[in-house]
Design a protein around this motif. Structure first.
Motif, PDB file in Angstrom:
ATOM      1  N   GLY A  81       4.991  41.156  32.689  1.00 24.07           N
ATOM      2  CA  GLY A  81       4.143  41.059  33.874  1.00 24.07           C
ATOM      3  C   GLY A  81       2.714  40.687  33.538  1.00 24.07           C
ATOM      4  O   GLY A  81       2.098  39.856  34.225  1.00 24.07           O
ATOM      5  N   LYS A  82       2.181  41.281  32.483  1.00 20.11           N
ATOM      6  CA  LYS A  82       0.811  40.949  32.081  1.00 20.11           C
ATOM      7  C   LYS A  82       0.718  39.492  31.638  1.00 20.11           C
ATOM      8  O   LYS A  82      -0.264  38.796  31.941  1.00 20.11           O
ATOM      9  CB  LYS A  82       0.355  41.881  30.964  1.00 20.11           C
ATOM     10  CG  LYS A  82       0.073  43.307  31.431  1.00 20.11           C
ATOM     11  CD  LYS A  82      -0.358  44.196  30.273  1.00 20.11           C
ATOM     12  CE  LYS A  82      -0.681  45.602  30.741  1.00 20.11           C
ATOM     13  NZ  LYS A  82      -1.060  46.496  29.612  1.00 20.11           N
ATOM     14  N   LYS A  83       1.744  39.020  30.929  1.00 22.25           N
ATOM     15  CA  LYS A  83       1.749  37.622  30.489  1.00 22.25           C
ATOM     16  C   LYS A  83       1.874  36.678  31.687  1.00 22.25           C
ATOM     17  O   LYS A  83       1.172  35.662  31.774  1.00 22.25           O
ATOM     18  CB  LYS A  83       2.893  37.383  29.508  1.00 22.25           C
ATOM     19  CG  LYS A  83       3.053  35.938  29.039  1.00 22.25           C
ATOM     20  CD  LYS A  83       1.804  35.398  28.358  1.00 22.25           C
ATOM     21  CE  LYS A  83       1.574  36.039  27.009  1.00 22.25           C
ATOM     22  NZ  LYS A  83       0.458  35.395  26.266  1.00 22.25           N
ATOM     23  N   ALA A  84       2.765  36.997  32.632  1.00 15.34           N
ATOM     24  CA  ALA A  84       2.939  36.160  33.823  1.00 15.34           C
ATOM     25  C   ALA A  84       1.661  36.123  34.653  1.00 15.34           C
ATOM     26  O   ALA A  84       1.257  35.063  35.163  1.00 15.34           O
ATOM     27  CB  ALA A  84       4.099  36.673  34.662  1.00 15.34           C
ATOM     28  N   ASP A  85       1.005  37.271  34.785  1.00 16.66           N
ATOM     29  CA  ASP A  85      -0.261  37.347  35.525  1.00 16.66           C
ATOM     30  C   ASP A  85      -1.327  36.501  34.842  1.00 16.66           C
ATOM     31  O   ASP A  85      -2.076  35.759  35.503  1.00 16.66           O
ATOM     32  CB  ASP A  85      -0.704  38.802  35.619  1.00 16.66           C
ATOM     33  CG  ASP A  85      -1.965  38.991  36.449  1.00 16.66           C
ATOM     34  OD1 ASP A  85      -2.114  38.317  37.484  1.00 16.66           O
ATOM     35  OD2 ASP A  85      -2.804  39.815  36.059  1.00 16.66           O
ATOM     36  N   GLU A  86      -1.390  36.589  33.540  1.00 20.90           N
ATOM     37  CA  GLU A  86      -2.357  35.807  32.759  1.00 20.90           C
ATOM     38  C   GLU A  86      -2.153  34.312  32.956  1.00 20.90           C
ATOM     39  O   GLU A  86      -3.115  33.539  33.020  1.00 20.90           O
ATOM     40  CB  GLU A  86      -2.193  36.163  31.279  1.00 20.90           C
ATOM     41  CG  GLU A  86      -3.035  35.370  30.304  1.00 20.90           C
ATOM     42  CD  GLU A  86      -2.642  35.654  28.863  1.00 20.90           C
ATOM     43  OE1 GLU A  86      -2.570  34.686  28.068  1.00 20.90           O
ATOM     44  OE2 GLU A  86      -2.382  36.823  28.528  1.00 20.90           O
ATOM     45  N   MET A  87      -0.882  33.901  33.083  1.00 18.47           N
ATOM     46  CA  MET A  87      -0.557  32.483  33.210  1.00 18.47           C
ATOM     47  C   MET A  87      -0.533  31.996  34.656  1.00 18.47           C
ATOM     48  O   MET A  87      -0.330  30.808  34.916  1.00 18.47           O
ATOM     49  CB  MET A  87       0.784  32.198  32.535  1.00 18.47           C
ATOM     50  CG  MET A  87       0.794  32.552  31.051  1.00 18.47           C
ATOM     51  SD  MET A  87       2.244  31.921  30.196  1.00 18.47           S
ATOM     52  CE  MET A  87       1.895  30.162  30.199  1.00 18.47           C
ATOM     53  N   GLY A  88      -0.721  32.901  35.598  1.00 13.97           N
ATOM     54  CA  GLY A  88      -0.729  32.514  37.002  1.00 13.97           C
ATOM     55  C   GLY A  88       0.651  32.257  37.580  1.00 13.97           C
ATOM     56  O   GLY A  88       0.781  31.543  38.578  1.00 13.97           O
ATOM     57  N   HIS A  89       1.681  32.839  36.969  1.00  9.46           N
ATOM     58  CA  HIS A  89       3.039  32.678  37.486  1.00  9.46           C
ATOM     59  C   HIS A  89       3.293  33.627  38.651  1.00  9.46           C
ATOM     60  O   HIS A  89       2.679  34.702  38.728  1.00  9.46           O
ATOM     61  CB  HIS A  89       4.066  32.963  36.391  1.00  9.46           C
ATOM     62  CG  HIS A  89       4.046  31.989  35.272  1.00  9.46           C
ATOM     63  ND1 HIS A  89       4.801  32.136  34.122  1.00  9.46           N
ATOM     64  CD2 HIS A  89       3.353  30.836  35.100  1.00  9.46           C
ATOM     65  CE1 HIS A  89       4.575  31.126  33.300  1.00  9.46           C
ATOM     66  NE2 HIS A  89       3.697  30.329  33.873  1.00  9.46           N
ATOM     67  N   ALA A  90       4.202  33.251  39.517  1.00  9.04           N
ATOM     68  CA  ALA A  90       4.609  34.141  40.609  1.00  9.04           C
ATOM     69  C   ALA A  90       5.329  35.354  40.030  1.00  9.04           C
ATOM     70  O   ALA A  90       6.143  35.224  39.113  1.00  9.04           O
ATOM     71  CB  ALA A  90       5.512  33.403  41.579  1.00  9.04           C
ATOM     72  N   ILE A  91       5.024  36.532  40.571  1.00 13.17           N
ATOM     73  CA  ILE A  91       5.649  37.778  40.127  1.00 13.17           C
ATOM     74  C   ILE A  91       6.199  38.502  41.347  1.00 13.17           C
ATOM     75  O   ILE A  91       5.486  38.735  42.320  1.00 13.17           O
ATOM     76  CB  ILE A  91       4.642  38.698  39.415  1.00 13.17           C
ATOM     77  CG1 ILE A  91       4.010  37.999  38.199  1.00 13.17           C
ATOM     78  CG2 ILE A  91       5.314  40.005  38.985  1.00 13.17           C
ATOM     79  CD1 ILE A  91       2.848  38.772  37.590  1.00 13.17           C
ATOM     80  N   VAL A  92       7.486  38.856  41.278  1.00 12.68           N
ATOM     81  CA  VAL A  92       8.126  39.635  42.341  1.00 12.68           C
ATOM     82  C   VAL A  92       8.441  41.017  41.779  1.00 12.68           C
ATOM     83  O   VAL A  92       9.047  41.136  40.711  1.00 12.68           O
ATOM     84  CB  VAL A  92       9.430  38.969  42.832  1.00 12.68           C
ATOM     85  CG1 VAL A  92      10.116  39.850  43.883  1.00 12.68           C
ATOM     86  CG2 VAL A  92       9.135  37.588  43.401  1.00 12.68           C
ATOM     87  N   LEU A  93       8.051  42.047  42.498  1.00 17.19           N
ATOM     88  CA  LEU A  93       8.346  43.424  42.107  1.00 17.19           C
ATOM     89  C   LEU A  93       9.273  44.038  43.153  1.00 17.19           C
ATOM     90  O   LEU A  93       8.943  44.078  44.333  1.00 17.19           O
ATOM     91  CB  LEU A  93       7.050  44.238  42.007  1.00 17.19           C
ATOM     92  CG  LEU A  93       7.188  45.720  41.635  1.00 17.19           C
ATOM     93  CD1 LEU A  93       7.880  45.887  40.293  1.00 17.19           C
ATOM     94  CD2 LEU A  93       5.809  46.389  41.619  1.00 17.19           C
ATOM     95  N   ASP A  94      10.444  44.486  42.699  1.00 20.13           N
ATOM     96  CA  ASP A  94      11.421  45.123  43.580  1.00 20.13           C
ATOM     97  C   ASP A  94      11.430  46.619  43.267  1.00 20.13           C
ATOM     98  O   ASP A  94      11.918  47.034  42.217  1.00 20.13           O
ATOM     99  CB  ASP A  94      12.804  44.519  43.332  1.00 20.13           C
ATOM    100  CG  ASP A  94      13.844  44.976  44.347  1.00 20.13           C
ATOM    101  OD1 ASP A  94      13.666  46.059  44.929  1.00 20.13           O
ATOM    102  OD2 ASP A  94      14.842  44.250  44.547  1.00 20.13           O
ATOM    103  N   PRO A  95      10.889  47.461  44.155  1.00 23.65           N
ATOM    104  CA  PRO A  95      10.737  48.890  43.881  1.00 23.65           C
ATOM    105  C   PRO A  95      12.011  49.699  44.131  1.00 23.65           C
ATOM    106  O   PRO A  95      12.008  50.699  44.850  1.00 23.65           O
ATOM    107  CB  PRO A  95       9.615  49.295  44.834  1.00 23.65           C
ATOM    108  CG  PRO A  95       9.818  48.402  46.018  1.00 23.65           C
ATOM    109  CD  PRO A  95      10.304  47.085  45.459  1.00 23.65           C
ATOM    110  N   VAL A  96      13.100  49.276  43.520  1.00 28.04           N
ATOM    111  CA  VAL A  96      14.394  49.933  43.732  1.00 28.04           C
ATOM    112  C   VAL A  96      14.314  51.420  43.384  1.00 28.04           C
ATOM    113  O   VAL A  96      13.878  51.793  42.297  1.00 28.04           O
ATOM    114  CB  VAL A  96      15.490  49.259  42.875  1.00 28.04           C
ATOM    115  CG1 VAL A  96      16.780  50.077  42.919  1.00 28.04           C
ATOM    116  CG2 VAL A  96      15.755  47.850  43.362  1.00 28.04           C
ATOM    117  N   GLY A  97      14.724  52.260  44.319  1.00 30.32           N
ATOM    118  CA  GLY A  97      14.845  53.686  44.063  1.00 30.32           C
ATOM    119  C   GLY A  97      13.574  54.498  44.133  1.00 30.32           C
ATOM    120  O   GLY A  97      13.617  55.719  43.916  1.00 30.32           O
ATOM    121  N   ILE A  98      12.422  53.883  44.450  1.00 24.91           N
ATOM    122  CA  ILE A  98      11.186  54.688  44.463  1.00 24.91           C
ATOM    123  C   ILE A  98      11.155  55.663  45.638  1.00 24.91           C
ATOM    124  O   ILE A  98      10.354  56.590  45.644  1.00 24.91           O
ATOM    125  CB  ILE A  98       9.911  53.813  44.486  1.00 24.91           C
ATOM    126  CG1 ILE A  98       9.760  53.067  45.820  1.00 24.91           C
ATOM    127  CG2 ILE A  98       9.870  52.866  43.308  1.00 24.91           C
ATOM    128  CD1 ILE A  98       8.358  52.533  46.051  1.00 24.91           C
TER     129      ILE A  98
END
Length: 266
Positions: A81-98
């Motif tokens: 996630g930190k690498k994707a954020d650094e590169m400006g890539h789209a990030i999807v977070l699925d909060p399964v079970g929270i």
């Protein structure tokens, strides 16, 4: 707001044309279905989970999908996630079970702060748990039948993310606009992984265009495929496993013409 059929068809065409690589860190229960539905949609899945490789793998991807059903792989999600954020890539977070696990909810909050997801997609109960920071149900299935849209808007605005609550009506907001998606079928709730599959396809849509319109288009696309699969299942008097296979089939068989036809029927 509702989306026009042309936008859904346009983005689906872009996915098939560009074949974006989608890096998925998802749970073992649904990993095979997630890979297959991405292939069916025209994208290219990679399911790398090891913390020592995920940064390198995500560098070559168009989008990253982190699924908290794979909570044991939290370190990998954090690094990727930190690498994707650094590169400006789209990030999807699925909060399964929270909605039923304080530990997962805590780790979800950590990821939101550290990787700045483009989009967070969960069922009604998971989104309420995120907004209220409390348990709302035991297990991973939704019990809530409605969602607080104003609270969703406020949260999305503060976190600078697209927030999606999936249910009978999908609600999509970026804190300014609100889209509602009413396509889909109740059989989608009776197979394991319909939400996980929706999240990885969302990665493909956002991988070609990181906008709220693309997020809404994905919700509509998945819903239309679910409707078509339910019709096929009913025709052959099949059950939930027939529907599961038909669902992936319909993703692979969806065309602009089918999208327009189904929208006209509505």
């Amino acid at each position: 707001m509702e989306l026009e059929a042309g936008k859904i068809a346009e983005l689906h065409h872009e996915i098939k044309k560009k074949r974006p690589v989608i890096h998925c860190i998802t749970n073992a229960v649904t990993v095979n279905d997630c890979a297959n539905i991405l292939l069916a949609a025209g994208a290219s899945p990679t399911m790398a989970h090891h913390p020592l490789e995920v940064e390198e793998i995500t560098e070559g991807a168009a989008a990253l999908v982190c699924n908290l059903g794979a909570i044991a792989d939290f370190e990998a999600m954090e690094k990727a996630g930190k690498k994707a954020d650094e590169m400006g890539h789209a990030i999807v977070l699925d909060p399964v079970g929270i909605s039923g696990s304080t530990y997962r909810r805590m780790k979800c909050q950590t990821l939101i702060k550290e990787i700045h997801p483009t989009c967070i997609r969960g069922n009604y109960s998971e989104i309420r748990a995120l907004l209220k920071d409390c348990n709302t149900v035991t297990g991973v299935d939704a019990s809530d039948k409605s969602v607080d849209v104003e609270s969703m808007k406020q949260y999305a605005k503060v976190q600078k993310t697209i927030l999606i609550a999936s249910g009978a009506v999908d609600v999509i907001t970026d804190g300014r606009e609100v889209f509602e998606c009413r396509s889909g079928h109740e059989m989608m709730a009776h197979i394991t992984g319909s939400g996980c599959m929706s999240s990885v396809v969302l990665g493909a849509f956002l991988g070609v265009e990181a906008t709220i319109e693309a997020a809404a288009a994905c919700c509509s696309f998945i819903g239309l495929c679910g409707e078509a699969a339910a019709e096929k299942t009913k025709e052959c008097q099949g059950g939930t496993m027939t529907f599961r296979n038909a669902f992936i089939d319909e993703v692979s068989l969806m065309t602009p013409e089918k999208i327009y036809d189904r929208y006209q029927e509505k």
